[in-house]
Scaffold this motif. Structure first.
Motif, PDB file in Angstrom:
ATOM      1  N   ASN A  13       0.838  -1.205   0.000  1.00  0.00           N
ATOM      2  CA  ASN A  13       0.000   0.000   0.000  1.00  0.00           C
ATOM      3  C   ASN A  13       0.871   1.251   0.000  1.00  0.00           C
ATOM      4  O   ASN A  13       0.589   2.221  -0.713  1.00  0.00           O
ATOM      5  CB  ASN A  13      -0.908   0.009   1.230  1.00  0.00           C
ATOM      6  N   SER A  14       1.930   1.221   0.759  1.00  0.00           N
ATOM      7  CA  SER A  14       2.772   2.410   0.855  1.00  0.00           C
ATOM      8  C   SER A  14       3.535   2.658  -0.442  1.00  0.00           C
ATOM      9  O   SER A  14       3.737   3.800  -0.866  1.00  0.00           O
ATOM     10  CB  SER A  14       3.741   2.251   2.026  1.00  0.00           C
ATOM     11  N   ILE A  15       3.975   1.590  -1.068  1.00  0.00           N
ATOM     12  CA  ILE A  15       4.634   1.755  -2.372  1.00  0.00           C
ATOM     13  C   ILE A  15       3.661   2.338  -3.392  1.00  0.00           C
ATOM     14  O   ILE A  15       4.005   3.257  -4.141  1.00  0.00           O
ATOM     15  CB  ILE A  15       5.191   0.391  -2.862  1.00  0.00           C
ATOM     16  N   PHE A  16       2.433   1.840  -3.425  1.00  0.00           N
ATOM     17  CA  PHE A  16       1.456   2.365  -4.379  1.00  0.00           C
ATOM     18  C   PHE A  16       1.139   3.825  -4.091  1.00  0.00           C
ATOM     19  O   PHE A  16       0.982   4.631  -5.005  1.00  0.00           O
ATOM     20  CB  PHE A  16       0.181   1.519  -4.363  1.00  0.00           C
ATOM     21  N   ASP A  17       1.044   4.179  -2.803  1.00  0.00           N
ATOM     22  CA  ASP A  17       0.857   5.601  -2.462  1.00  0.00           C
ATOM     23  C   ASP A  17       1.939   6.452  -3.126  1.00  0.00           C
ATOM     24  O   ASP A  17       1.645   7.485  -3.739  1.00  0.00           O
ATOM     25  CB  ASP A  17       0.957   5.808  -0.937  1.00  0.00           C
ATOM     26  N   ALA A  18       3.179   6.000  -2.994  1.00  0.00           N
ATOM     27  CA  ALA A  18       4.291   6.776  -3.546  1.00  0.00           C
ATOM     28  C   ALA A  18       4.244   6.805  -5.071  1.00  0.00           C
ATOM     29  O   ALA A  18       4.508   7.831  -5.701  1.00  0.00           O
ATOM     30  CB  ALA A  18       5.623   6.199  -3.062  1.00  0.00           C
ATOM     31  N   LEU A  19       3.900   5.698  -5.671  1.00  0.00           N
ATOM     32  CA  LEU A  19       3.863   5.645  -7.134  1.00  0.00           C
ATOM     33  C   LEU A  19       2.784   6.567  -7.690  1.00  0.00           C
ATOM     34  O   LEU A  19       3.025   7.321  -8.634  1.00  0.00           O
ATOM     35  CB  LEU A  19       3.616   4.200  -7.614  1.00  0.00           C
ATOM     36  N   TYR A  20       1.611   6.522  -7.107  1.00  0.00           N
ATOM     37  CA  TYR A  20       0.534   7.382  -7.611  1.00  0.00           C
ATOM     38  C   TYR A  20       0.877   8.852  -7.387  1.00  0.00           C
ATOM     39  O   TYR A  20       0.621   9.701  -8.242  1.00  0.00           O
ATOM     40  CB  TYR A  20      -0.799   7.035  -6.946  1.00  0.00           C
ATOM     41  N   LYS A  21       1.479   9.140  -6.241  1.00  0.00           N
ATOM     42  CA  LYS A  21       1.857  10.532  -5.989  1.00  0.00           C
ATOM     43  C   LYS A  21       2.907  10.987  -7.000  1.00  0.00           C
ATOM     44  O   LYS A  21       2.819  12.088  -7.568  1.00  0.00           O
ATOM     45  CB  LYS A  21       2.376  10.666  -4.553  1.00  0.00           C
ATOM     46  N   SER A  22       3.909  10.111  -7.230  1.00  0.00           N
ATOM     47  CA  SER A  22       4.974  10.434  -8.180  1.00  0.00           C
ATOM     48  C   SER A  22       4.410  10.639  -9.582  1.00  0.00           C
ATOM     49  O   SER A  22       4.855  11.502 -10.336  1.00  0.00           O
ATOM     50  CB  SER A  22       6.020   9.313  -8.180  1.00  0.00           C
ATOM     51  N   ALA A  23       3.407   9.852  -9.925  1.00  0.00           N
ATOM     52  CA  ALA A  23       2.794   9.998 -11.254  1.00  0.00           C
ATOM     53  C   ALA A  23       2.149  11.371 -11.393  1.00  0.00           C
ATOM     54  O   ALA A  23       2.105  11.945 -12.484  1.00  0.00           O
ATOM     55  CB  ALA A  23       1.761   8.894 -11.481  1.00  0.00           C
ATOM     56  N   GLU A  24       1.675  11.898 -10.268  1.00  0.00           N
ATOM     57  CA  GLU A  24       1.062  13.232 -10.317  1.00  0.00           C
ATOM     58  C   GLU A  24       2.096  14.340 -10.307  1.00  0.00           C
ATOM     59  O   GLU A  24       1.998  15.305 -11.070  1.00  0.00           O
ATOM     60  CB  GLU A  24       0.133  13.416  -9.124  1.00  0.00           C
ATOM     61  N   THR A  25       3.097  14.202  -9.420  1.00  0.00           N
ATOM     62  CA  THR A  25       4.086  15.273  -9.284  1.00  0.00           C
ATOM     63  C   THR A  25       5.146  15.218 -10.369  1.00  0.00           C
ATOM     64  O   THR A  25       5.855  16.197 -10.604  1.00  0.00           O
ATOM     65  CB  THR A  25       4.802  15.183  -7.930  1.00  0.00           C
ATOM     66  N   GLY A  26       5.281  14.057 -11.019  1.00  0.00           N
ATOM     67  CA  GLY A  26       6.354  13.917 -12.000  1.00  0.00           C
ATOM     68  C   GLY A  26       7.712  13.826 -11.334  1.00  0.00           C
ATOM     69  O   GLY A  26       8.743  14.055 -11.963  1.00  0.00           O
ATOM     70  N   LYS A  27       7.729  13.482 -10.049  1.00  0.00           N
ATOM     71  CA  LYS A  27       9.009  13.403  -9.328  1.00  0.00           C
ATOM     72  C   LYS A  27       9.055  12.141  -8.479  1.00  0.00           C
ATOM     73  O   LYS A  27       8.020  11.612  -8.081  1.00  0.00           O
ATOM     74  CB  LYS A  27       9.132  14.604  -8.392  1.00  0.00           C
ATOM     75  N   GLU A  28      10.252  11.725  -8.183  1.00  0.00           N
ATOM     76  CA  GLU A  28      10.446  10.605  -7.279  1.00  0.00           C
ATOM     77  C   GLU A  28       9.883  10.972  -5.906  1.00  0.00           C
ATOM     78  O   GLU A  28      10.022  12.117  -5.473  1.00  0.00           O
ATOM     79  CB  GLU A  28      11.951  10.321  -7.162  1.00  0.00           C
ATOM     80  N   GLU A  29       9.238  10.010  -5.237  1.00  0.00           N
ATOM     81  CA  GLU A  29       8.641  10.281  -3.926  1.00  0.00           C
ATOM     82  C   GLU A  29       9.131   9.255  -2.910  1.00  0.00           C
ATOM     83  O   GLU A  29       9.371   8.094  -3.246  1.00  0.00           O
ATOM     84  CB  GLU A  29       7.105  10.199  -4.011  1.00  0.00           C
ATOM     85  N   ALA A  30       9.228   9.698  -1.663  1.00  0.00           N
ATOM     86  CA  ALA A  30       9.633   8.805  -0.576  1.00  0.00           C
ATOM     87  C   ALA A  30       8.487   7.854  -0.230  1.00  0.00           C
ATOM     88  O   ALA A  30       7.323   8.170  -0.443  1.00  0.00           O
ATOM     89  CB  ALA A  30      10.013   9.622   0.654  1.00  0.00           C
ATOM     90  N   ILE A  31       8.838   6.696   0.280  1.00  0.00           N
ATOM     91  CA  ILE A  31       7.842   5.703   0.694  1.00  0.00           C
ATOM     92  C   ILE A  31       7.747   5.721   2.216  1.00  0.00           C
ATOM     93  O   ILE A  31       8.765   5.547   2.903  1.00  0.00           O
ATOM     94  CB  ILE A  31       8.238   4.302   0.198  1.00  0.00           C
ATOM     95  N   GLN A  32       6.538   5.932   2.692  1.00  0.00           N
ATOM     96  CA  GLN A  32       6.337   6.087   4.128  1.00  0.00           C
ATOM     97  C   GLN A  32       5.951   4.754   4.746  1.00  0.00           C
ATOM     98  O   GLN A  32       4.934   4.164   4.377  1.00  0.00           O
ATOM     99  CB  GLN A  32       5.212   7.113   4.353  1.00  0.00           C
ATOM    100  N   LEU A  33       6.751   4.285   5.703  1.00  0.00           N
ATOM    101  CA  LEU A  33       6.466   2.970   6.293  1.00  0.00           C
ATOM    102  C   LEU A  33       5.972   3.069   7.730  1.00  0.00           C
ATOM    103  O   LEU A  33       5.441   2.095   8.271  1.00  0.00           O
ATOM    104  CB  LEU A  33       7.702   2.074   6.242  1.00  0.00           C
ATOM    105  N   VAL A  34       6.189   4.211   8.356  1.00  0.00           N
ATOM    106  CA  VAL A  34       5.712   4.334   9.739  1.00  0.00           C
ATOM    107  C   VAL A  34       4.875   5.605   9.906  1.00  0.00           C
ATOM    108  O   VAL A  34       4.945   6.514   9.085  1.00  0.00           O
ATOM    109  CB  VAL A  34       6.890   4.379  10.751  1.00  0.00           C
TER     110      VAL A  34
END
Lengths: 330, 330, 330, 330, 330, 330
Positions: free
Chosen positions: D309-330
């Motif tokens: 779930n956290s990886i997908f959060d980052a991927l979808y966000k990155s797809a919007e921002t056009g930038k690499e995003e951190a993955i939040q685990l905690v």
């Protein structure tokens, strides 16, 4: 060229062609007039490689001069011409061989021998194909109806039909229904595998189909094309006999396959002893020389070749009239 | 059977056959006289599955009674009979559908739609095959010329020829050259894949080949056999158009392949979206019902089926006379 | 070498290399100083084949001297150098062509033309691979980070990435995430297909993967390796467009395949008319000469080649920082 | 269902769904309120099959009630929800297993064991694919961004990414670059293999690609699509280790292949002892029961599922921002 | 020929053979008496290529003269002769290498190394085949029992049996049961792939099968034929070990395949790093030279070759007596 | 079970087995003492399915009681027992058939008929294989030397050797050399395809190889294994005749292939008319009933089955003595 052959003369009306040929036979004499060599008593045999419309007179003259003749295929422009050569052949005691080299492939020799053994019974149907997907020879006169007489039927169909008649044992052809089309060959929007050409000059058929009846009840369906929307380029024939059927195809699909019944069991056969013939043209020349030396009958007679010309006459006429036409053999 | 269909009557002159059918439709009424059901005003449509020589009268009577009709193939014993049904069809406003189920396969539907899009250009040649290596149906009347009218041509050739005309858009057939043989079917020394049978009773052709001309210049070569020394059992057709060619084959070699030219480039195409039709017979019945409900024209008209009967008339006659014969459509 | 080309000068600082080259061009003049030939007014064009780190100055000097230039790939050691050559190119009216010969294969030419026809729609994703299982070039400086600048990315990845950008129409690259590993290349226990080498000297990456964003929203994933535990050695690219997708691969798996939709039907396409290009390097030189003669724009501009250098700069930097990096184009 | 399991309760808010389920478990009690069964002390374990956005509360309640839990995948709508379940899991001594059944296939079990033996060394790269050519599930909410949260990434990409992390040993994901497109899914002119659907309602991505970095230096490239112009539908992963690489793919290409080095020799390996698992869903339930009985740790923990779930959060966000995003685990 | 080798002498009793050899080594001295070269102190090594029945004396003389020897296979006419050479070898400090070149193929070298690593465990069974379907060498003395000593066993079986013993590590052969037939070779009605020959002169076996026991409990079944009704011409061996089995075959089926168990999992292995050896004969000579220079022990000792002669002695005797026979090694 | 058969009695000493059997024949009488049914005059035939070591006495008693007998294979524990049954068979006029069902497959029937036609000439060699890679039947007594008598040779080798003798026409076996190993079967580190078993209880051979001589000069090499490091599990035989050779294999490689010479041409034959036999066991029972009704001689006599027992006696003895052993037939 077999060792026992000596090239004495080269003949061509074009000096540059003569020069080119001399490179392979530097000791030969040259001339632009073929009567020179026909008059040379040291010449035993001649090879006629002139354009189709220049076969008739040299062939008649050579036989009259007492020479053996190897003449390029097709024998003549039409059945009428061809029958004149047949008449001369029948009066001569020399070997007259026509250049159908496909018969001299290992595959054809194998299958002819197999049929001779009786293993296929009576052959009653053949589906014969010389089809190209995109193989228009745009150079020379191949697409010029006026000069060439026809398209794929004359150029490549002739090879597979000769092969088929050879395998069938030359039954007498009786009548033929044919159809030709010229729809792809003149279309400038289509790809051609052998380079572009002037579409407006494409006056021959791009595809022809024929249905040929023989006196013994057998039938041959013949398909030939320079252009057609098909897979690959089948070149060969399928023949059905009462005991077995066989396929023989060349080029990208070189094979002989046999389908037969033995003792009420059914078998697919893959022959494993087909002789390897590197160049069928060389084999053809070797056979010509051997025939002469042994005083044997010609392996490819003018009469056999005339049948092909006569069949094509009927097919082209039928394509025009839209009706079945008789095949004239005499 | 679609849900919206109710089977009201079962009709058969053999009581045991009726009993068998009742197991699938226990609520149906039964009769040995088909007029009973034609007289029932609650009956909308009838399905005629009688032997071929019993199609004519029931078909005429059903149309006269104002019923929709689904009639088994071939439409009739010959063109003469078939043309009487066509006349009745033309006077009726009911749906008359003939049972050529091959059209309802996913492959045929796909290709028909592809052709409709214009992607193949004009179709000018078809090579159509319903060939069996060793598939004589020794039971019933399939090998009895008297009762069946013919052999593989009538029994299986009819399917692939209908498919081919369907794909070609039903051009008008003009004339046909045909040949039939009976050399393998009566030979007791040959294997048969579907069990032995009395060879002396094999009076139909074992193989037939036809060359059929159409008014638009197209040609179809048709091959059909119960027995022939060939590889496998091809069942399908190859059609050539000016823009593309296509192969459609069934059974052990189920496939559609397309060969085309686009922008002067050449492509082999493998369709990947052919609809999966589990049972083409079911699809045919569904189409019949849908046509009735929508008041749409029949998808397989008597006129189309009559063309096949008339072509076979010409082919069989040509096989006897050894000459091309005209095809009678009116 | 095309007939219209005459080799006037050979230049090398190593006399023995000059001697070797003279065997192919015995009439050429020789020098160790490239200014000699730049000063020769009879010289129209020069070919720069020096090591990568010796491209910059000769390229600038040649353009300044008014020569057409064919320069080996990669254009330069990095984007900074490359951009200097781009600046010079833009000021010059001569042809500057970079040596990306993969574009000149029949496959690439075919696909570029297919895309130009609009048949693939917009291309939005590419998976690009120059992967070797065990193909470390242990000789020369290929494994020396210091001298070569990098490993497989620089040496072979550059070819497939150029091909991909060529097919995509050179969209503007924006940013890149990259990763490199050096774990197999330095391991003395692993097999190498091209002979053993000193594992301790392997200082480049053995594999690199990049994720490259373009201004138009497209993305390219690039994989390149000298050593990886994979099947075979894929070398090519897969590109996805809105109308069709295509694969183009070379060497042990030479092919172009197209996957598309037409009229709501799905097709696999195998092109059958890909031009046969025996040697793409020869085709590249022929194109260079033709471009000069026709006064046409360069087919492989310095600007296109600069993009690759700049992308690699970003990928290597990202591999170090562990973060996505911007791509600098000006 | 294993013999030792008794189904005590069925819970659904839709009466007709309960009625349907009762056919398989006629002795079960029924309710529309899941608290009824959580309150039943005879219930040991519950299976949560509610829609994704209804996983959180039931999961928390079930753990609070002291039940073992088998929860459908994905664990939650996003990382935020998932982390709440992880917190509850960590406080509980019950088994919480998430429904990633692909791990329970014979292929996955085989490869996991192979990796455990150390035979692949360190795994540093994965190319993971859940790609469909034309497989849009037009029914339910699969194409509704609002209700489903995403498209193929959420629906099928989740399976292969879970498989990949399982094989890699669950390294910690750090950051991700992603891109999504919605260009084919909404195009009404394209074929869909699973039937037509309302194109205007297609609001999810039709394809997504991600580049995921892990703390140990490994990287995973993930590709997932409902529609793309590709060959076939690859579903599986390719993983590269320092000692060997492996491919594991399912469906029309079910296979495991291994590529490795032993004693400086190179080998392709085809495993021949992969256990046959008929239904991976049954295997998953059997594993759940076995884990409970043996008091063993969960085989698919909430924490592992939260990573996805956290990886997908980052991927979808990155797809919007056009930038690499951190993955939040905690 | 390796660079470090200089051909000093050519020896043949036939002047025309000497003349032919001189073309390849124009600076060599020639003689018809091999003692001339044995007496030349500048000669380090000699190569014995005389007919089989002329190996013994030259070999003894060469060793006595202090030369290294490369002797064609088989070592001698029978075990008795061979054992005399072994005795001489054991007294000499020179390299005596027998011409079994199959050992020097990449495949054999690869597999020998694999076995050396212990990866196959103990080898306990071999099925060894040098079978030809229709490959009678009708020329020379190959079919003359008197002069050649035997048929396929001696001529080609010897190669695969040497390969097998090489891979098995030369266990001591103890006894053998053999059978030979001469039924096809003398039949004039059968095809021969290498041309016709005088069937009445075929006095060797056309096929032989042997069952050979070794002191360590291992067994080898050997099959060899010039003519047999089989598919293709297998030439190689299958060996079974306690940890793995392997197949190694040459010619139309060149391959090494390994079947093994690792950690209770089963694998098929395809080696991908087999060294390419273009000509095993060249590799054999290179090995001979290297062995001499390094003072290493012979790679193919007379003792190893003697085992083969002794095994054949037992097999031929067993074929006559119809009983198992002991193998004499001393 | 054929319609004309009525099951009158079921006999078993285990009541639960009787109960199970009654489900298939509810009208049968039951007993624990087989004399009850032998004494019933309404019983025509009995089927003996007792363990191998319980064949002898029931067989003798049944023949003495005048019953036809269908007895499971192998006929007896050894040749000594088997010869007693043969003696009883020869005194009886009843049908005694042994349960070698492989003979009743379509493949075996086809090939036997083909051989009968003389098409293969004299059969002089067979390579017979019943090999399993990892197929130890760990249950029952299959791996218990004491109770089962042997391993794969007894269990599965018996089937292919019977098939081979059937095809060879039951020549008289004379002597045999055999070898057995037990190295893999007891190794706990190896995978087994049919589940784990107690390795310490594996007391039979895991592989056996035999070389069997016949009085007519023919030889058979027999290979059989429960475990061996090989590809797949070949089960069948290759037989060589003077006119043709044939392969017949079952299971994952079901096929018959024939290699022959006709008129000095070589062919591979694939039979296409092999009868489809769904269950060879049913075919065997049908043959038994037909034989009885027609008063025909048994199709699988005790004498033929005794040969197998006697051959195995010799092979096992030879494996112990390390020497060829005579085969005792009387």
């Amino acid at each position: 060229m077999p060792d026992e052959v000596e090239i004495k003369w080269l003949c061509d009306i074009k000096p540059e062609a003569l020069a080119e040929s001399l490179r392979m036979a530097p000791d030969a004499k040259t001339t632009a007039d073929y009567h020179d060599l026909l008059n040379d008593p040291e010449v035993d045999a001649v090879s006629i490689c002139t354009p189709n419309l220049m076969h008739l007179q040299p062939a008649l003259d050579a036989l009259a001069a007492g020479k053996h003749v190897l003449c390029e295929k097709p024998l003549a422009m039409n059945g009428h011409e061809a029958r004149q050569i047949v008449a001369a052949e029948q009066k001569s005691d020399k070997v007259f061989q026509v250049g159908f080299q496909t018969r001299f492939t290992g595959e054809a020799q194998f299958l002819r021998k197999y049929i001779d053994s009786g293993a296929m019974g009576d052959i009653y149907y053949a589906r014969t194909q010389a089809l190209r997907r995109r193989g228009v020879p745009g150079w020379g006169v191949f697409i010029d109806k006026e000069k060439q007489g026809g398209g794929p039927l004359i150029d490549i169909g002739v090879h597979v039909l000769d092969l088929t008649l050879f395998l069938m044992g030359h039954p007498e052809p009786v009548s033929a229904s044919g159809v030709t089309w010229n729809m792809l060959g003149k279309n400038p929007d289509l790809y051609n595998g052998w380079g572009d050409y002037d579409r407006t000059k494409f006056t021959v058929e791009d595809m022809a189909v024929g249905f040929i009846r023989f006196a013994n009840g057998a039938v041959c369906v013949l398909e030939s094309s320079f252009m057609a929307n098909i897979k690959d380029d089948p070149f060969g024939t399928t023949i059905l006999g009462t005991e077995a059927g066989a396929e023989i195809f060349f080029y990208n699909d070189q094979r002989v396959r046999i389908y037969r019944d033995d003792n009420k069991e059914l078998f697919d056969l893959t022959p494993r002893s087909i002789p390897e013939v590197k160049t069928s043209h060389v084999a053809e020349v070797q056979a010509f020389v051997k025939t002469i030396k042994e005083g044997a009958p010609s392996l490819v007679t003018a009469r056999q070749a005339m049948m092909l010309n006569s069949i094509f006459d009927a097919l082209y006429k039928s394509a025009e009239t839209g009706k079945e036409e008789a095949i004239q053999l005499v």
